[in-house]
Design an enzyme around this catalytic site. Sequence first.
Site, PDB file in Angstrom:
ATOM      1  N   ASP A   1      -4.287  -0.029   7.927  1.00  0.00           N
ATOM      2  CA  ASP A   1      -4.374   1.367   7.496  1.00  0.00           C
ATOM      3  C   ASP A   1      -2.970   1.947   7.412  1.00  0.00           C
ATOM      4  O   ASP A   1      -2.431   2.460   8.397  1.00  0.00           O
ATOM      5  CB  ASP A   1      -5.261   2.158   8.461  1.00  0.00           C
ATOM      6  CG  ASP A   1      -5.668   3.507   7.880  1.00  0.00           C
ATOM      7  OD1 ASP A   1      -5.234   3.834   6.762  1.00  0.00           O
ATOM      8  OD2 ASP A   1      -6.436   4.221   8.552  1.00  0.00           O
ATOM      9  N   GLY A   2      -2.382   1.839   6.224  1.00  0.00           N
ATOM     10  CA  GLY A   2      -0.999   2.279   6.048  1.00  0.00           C
ATOM     11  C   GLY A   2      -0.858   3.352   4.985  1.00  0.00           C
ATOM     12  O   GLY A   2       0.189   3.970   4.861  1.00  0.00           O
ATOM     13  N   LYS A   3      -1.908   3.535   4.173  1.00  0.00           N
ATOM     14  CA  LYS A   3      -1.895   4.542   3.096  1.00  0.00           C
ATOM     15  C   LYS A   3      -0.591   4.445   2.307  1.00  0.00           C
ATOM     16  O   LYS A   3       0.032   5.452   1.963  1.00  0.00           O
ATOM     17  CB  LYS A   3      -2.125   5.940   3.676  1.00  0.00           C
ATOM     18  CG  LYS A   3      -3.502   6.035   4.393  1.00  0.00           C
ATOM     19  CD  LYS A   3      -3.849   7.405   4.894  1.00  0.00           C
ATOM     20  CE  LYS A   3      -5.259   7.467   5.475  1.00  0.00           C
ATOM     21  NZ  LYS A   3      -5.504   6.635   6.674  1.00  0.00           N
ATOM     22  N   ARG A   4      -0.190   3.214   1.978  1.00  0.00           N
ATOM     23  CA  ARG A   4       1.057   3.009   1.272  1.00  0.00           C
ATOM     24  C   ARG A   4       0.932   3.455  -0.181  1.00  0.00           C
ATOM     25  O   ARG A   4      -0.162   3.457  -0.757  1.00  0.00           O
ATOM     26  CB  ARG A   4       1.483   1.538   1.338  1.00  0.00           C
ATOM     27  CG  ARG A   4       1.786   1.048   2.772  1.00  0.00           C
ATOM     28  CD  ARG A   4       2.857   1.886   3.462  1.00  0.00           C
ATOM     29  NE  ARG A   4       3.416   1.250   4.642  1.00  0.00           N
ATOM     30  CZ  ARG A   4       3.238   1.672   5.893  1.00  0.00           C
ATOM     31  NH1 ARG A   4       2.501   2.743   6.150  1.00  0.00           N
ATOM     32  NH2 ARG A   4       3.812   1.037   6.908  1.00  0.00           N
TER      33      ARG A   4
END
Lengths: 284, 284
Positions: free
Chosen positions: A98-101
């Site tokens: 979960d990095g929302k890159r």
Amino acid sequence: MSTNILIDKILEKKNPTVAGLDPLCDYLPQSMIAGDSPAEKADAIFRFNKDLIDALYDIVPAVKPQLAYYEILGHEGYKAFCKTVDYAKSKGLYVIADGKRNDIGSTASAYSKGFFGIIDSDALTVNAYLGFDGVEPFLVDGKAIYILVKTSNKGSGELQDLVLENGKKVYEHMGDLVSAWGEKSIGSHGYSDVGAVVGATYPAMLTELRERLPHTFFLVPGYGAQGGGAKDVVGAFKNGIGAVINSSRGIMCAYKAQGLPAEKFAEAARIEAIRMRDEIMSEI
Amino acid sequence: MSTNILIDKILEKKNPTVAGLDPLCDYLPQSMIAGDSPAEKADAIFRFNKDLIDALYDIVPAVKPQLAYYEILGHEGYKAFCKTVDYAKSKGLYVIADGKRNDIGSTASAYSKGFFGIIDSDALTVNAYLGFDGVEPFLVDGKAIYILVKTSNKGSGELQDLVLENGKKVYEHMGDLVSAWGEKSIGSHGYSDVGAVVGATYPAMLTELRERLPHTFFLVPGYGAQGGGAKDVVGAFKNGIGAVINSSRGIMCAYKAQGLPAEKFAEAARIEAIRMRDEIMSEI
């Protein structure tokens, strides 16, 4: 067909939930933390994760480590993240980073090589404010992404609920883009490798989006500590599949709700994960 | 008043540019890379950055390492990022961490503690798709953020140029939010600590946004390798200030354009940074 593999694991374990691994040092039994240095703290959070994984891997299909809770400890924390992904995979778990890159294409390509290469996560959360050329590098065979559509936080409507001149809301438009981007990767269960993040805290929108995006698999945060319950996530499912529901603090910190000492975090997490599974399975 | 400090450095060096540090291994003289392991590659990119910083620190006010080019090497790369931030700061440079981080409040708070704590960067790029509660934890005294408003990539219009029912475009609405979020942190030069990312590749929008957001400082990518020139960025300035223009590949890989061997990357970068400075200063 990464999402298909996740759905197989969900069906096998009869459990559409994902355990969030967001290990703030405050949540740990303080006896686990040898000292105040980032290396000592990072070592402790990895051991905390390992104990949680050992307690959960036979009942949950997936884990979702949230990068922020590792980056808070700098590179030592990032190393604990990488070790957590490796350990979870060694126990047969599906791993959603979960990095929302998000970035322009050339840079998104570097992120993609990181999270789907040297770090061998199965899926990554992605923010698509930049449009498709920032998303395309993440469309990698055998991997999945979850794009932010309608997030679980209170202020998510500030941009996402705005109405466009064509009558669609921004999050509906984003959902339609996500659906189109996934058309080429629909697996035998009927869901593509381009999923959507839709919060449990907005159950009506979750139900509407399930109808609107029949081939888009949902990652649903907001259950538990953020306020969503099993009845709130029912709308994310159709014929028993369609989503994976995340609980982070609810599982990691279950010992608090159960009135147990922090040292019992792993047993408490297992009890809560089973309770959550049974609660959701009884509704869908 | 972090942006005020950046503006002071810009005025002192008479140079409104920031050198992007996006060190793909392909850009390096191959002799710098001792071997194929992530640790060896990460060590090489840190030394590459260090040589660039040594060649540039007296002429540019700021550097912008892009996280993706470090995360591509996992935790060893992340360590090289942290070392790069520390080294740049030790040479008096203002450091913008380009991570485009974003999440719900509790998680954004963890990112904020990471990038403005253990990693002591001066500013961070942020994606505000989640609304203000995902932005607020980044509003830290003495630090600045740059929120994506109109990005430099070809597909940026896919979401950002959509027209809302009130007639505003999404990026204009985002710009207005950014302006409001910065109201409390306007420094003596007239600019707040909540800046905006606006691409050099859309010069007309850049000019319009400068008028629309008089107190919002701009981080402008897209100059050089992405196609923008000095004439394209003029609109970002008013009375000689208002923006910092980024060049990454244009500076890092200047040796290619100058027909020099890769080993001359640092001298070539300095020549290009001076040329870029003079070109932009002659236009604004």
